[in-house]
Design a protein around this motif. Structure first.
Motif, mmCIF file in Angstrom:
data_model
loop_
_atom_site.group_PDB
_atom_site.id
_atom_site.type_symbol
_atom_site.label_atom_id
_atom_site.label_comp_id
_atom_site.label_asym_id
_atom_site.label_seq_id
_atom_site.Cartn_x
_atom_site.Cartn_y
_atom_site.Cartn_z
ATOM 1 N N ALA A 352 31.504 -43.172 45.253
ATOM 2 C CA ALA A 352 30.580 -42.474 46.147
ATOM 3 C C ALA A 352 29.280 -43.251 46.318
ATOM 4 N N ARG A 353 28.885 -43.962 45.294
ATOM 5 C CA ARG A 353 27.642 -44.729 45.365
ATOM 6 C C ARG A 353 27.808 -46.022 46.162
ATOM 7 N N CYS A 354 28.976 -46.658 46.059
ATOM 8 C CA CYS A 354 29.146 -47.994 46.642
ATOM 9 C C CYS A 354 29.850 -48.029 47.993
ATOM 10 N N ARG A 355 30.936 -47.266 48.143
ATOM 11 C CA ARG A 355 31.784 -47.488 49.308
ATOM 12 C C ARG A 355 31.071 -47.202 50.632
ATOM 13 N N PRO A 356 30.319 -46.101 50.780
ATOM 14 C CA PRO A 356 29.654 -45.882 52.077
ATOM 15 C C PRO A 356 28.701 -47.023 52.452
#
Length: 407
Positions: A352-356
């Motif tokens: 959730a922290r990295c992919r977007p």
């Protein structure tokens, strides 16, 4: 197959097993070990030969945020060669052999309170990473070695080709774009081919670069000159990265020395005087890709195993380092609380922290490549006006800079 290993944990089980000892995987191992996690790192290649002592023209642009990560991992202080700060960047548009458009964008020293990034030779980073890996009692290095990984909800088991078996709470896939662990987990991957190749080399030049970089957009793709630290042989030195169609890139790197220098000069202009190619010439196919998800049972993807982007903004490796920083934040905090570092809730938090943010960067670089990589006169005028508009807006310039620096 032989392997070099060192274990200081008293038994073979580890908290995290990292498969892939490139810059991303090796930095992750060092940062986790500094925080007290037991780590095994595996690579098919023997690590010392990666330290080729000959200058080969390859270098990395390390942004400010990733530099801080390398410092926290105990790697930066071990660099055997000087890093060159990037303190000015000029972004321009044009055609080979012609003067660039008078409308341009320039990022200067007033746009940040520190350099935008640092150029370091690839061999220097490899030496520093190897020194850091072998210096930690909590890191087991298995290289050259191959492993088979079995993952269950209870934990992961790693078996080496030479017959060693150990447990891990979490396995990290850091093997690059063709990640076998990602494929075995049946994580889908979407690829965007550009039918272009990137040419990478270094040039010596007559005039000092004064820590200034050039990003020159051309119809076939971007051309970048990146300042490098002086060597005893070359007091004025820069890295070159430029994109051409696949066929033309192959022809370019096969040119005689003087003809190759001429092609670089046509794209870079004369602001650094006469250029002389040094070291090897490298060609890499260019494409973008992204994984549908970043984790599976007891496993996460980092770096190129999770995403690959066009080099138009020089952010590929820095994105991988941002993955490492985010994953370390999650794992180190969990370890300090005595939690299971392979728990699904932690892996979901990392994704959730990295992919977007990574998907936004992929979309942005893809849009830039399509907007700037053509010779349509209407688009050329629009992008030139856009560059000049941003140049006249200091607050927007500084916002761009902070994002690119990873701060």
């Amino acid at each position: 197959m032989t392997s070099h290993s060192q274990t200081g944990a008293g038994h073979d089980d580890v908290d995290v097993c990292i498969v892939g000892a490139g810059p991303v995987g090796a930095t992750l191992a060092c940062r986790l070990a500094v925080a007290g996690l037991r780590v095994a790192i595996v690579d098919r290649a023997s690590l010392p030969p990666m330290e080729d002592p000959a200058f080969d023209g390859r270098a990395y642009a390390i942004a400010a945020g990733p530099r801080r990560l390398l410092e926290e991992a105990g790697v930066w202080e071990l660099l055997p060669l000087e890093a060159c700060p990037i303190e000015e960047i000029r972004v321009s548009d044009g055609r080979p052999g012609e003067a660039p458009s008078p409308l341009f964008l320039e990022f200067g020293r007033e746009d940040a309170d520190q350099p935008f990034g640092w150029m370091i030779e690839a061999r220097a980073l490899r030496v520093a990473l190897n020194r850091a890996l072998y210096a930690h009692d909590l890191i087991t290095v298995l290289a050259p070695e191959e492993v088979t990984v079995t993952r269950t909800e209870e934990g992961a088991w790693v078996r080496t080709r030479s017959g060693r078996t150990f447990g891990a709470r979490l396995v990290v896939a850091a093997e690059g774009r063709r990640s076998a662990l990602r494929d075995q987990a049946r994580i889908g991957i979407t690829r965007l081919p550009y039918h272009q190749s990137g040419i990478v080399c270094a040039v010596a030049h007559e005039h000092p670069h004064n820590n200034r970089a050039l990003e020159h957009f051309l119809p076939a793709g971007p051309f970048a000159q990146l300042p490098m630290a002086a060597t005893p042989e070359h007091p004025n030195l820069s890295a070159i990265v430029w994109s051409e169609s696949d066929a033309l890139a192959q022809r370019m790197v096969g040119l005689p020395h003087d003809a190759f220098a001429h092609e670089i000069q046509r794209r870079m202009g004369d602001w650094l005087g006469r250029v002389t190619p040094v070291g090897r010439r490298w060609v890499y196919p260019l494409s973008a890709q992204y994984a549908q998800r970043y984790f599976d049972t007891r496993m996460v993807l980092v770096g190129d195993a999770a995403h690959g982007i066009h080099p138009i903004a020089g952010q590929g490796l820095n994105l991988g380092f941002r993955d490492v920083a985010a994953l370390c934040d999650v794992l180190i905090a969990a370890h300090a609380r005595g939690e299971d570092v392979g728990a699904p809730s932690l892996l979901r938090r990392y994704q959730a922290r990295c992919r977007p943010a990574n998907m936004l960067m992929l979309a942005a670089t893809d849009m830039l490549e399509r907007m700037f990589g053509n010779d349509n006169p209407v688009l050329r005028r629009a992008r030139d006006l856009g560059l000049a508009g941003v140049h006249r807006m200091p607050a927007l310039r500084r916002a761009f800079v902070r994002h690119a620096m990873g701060l």
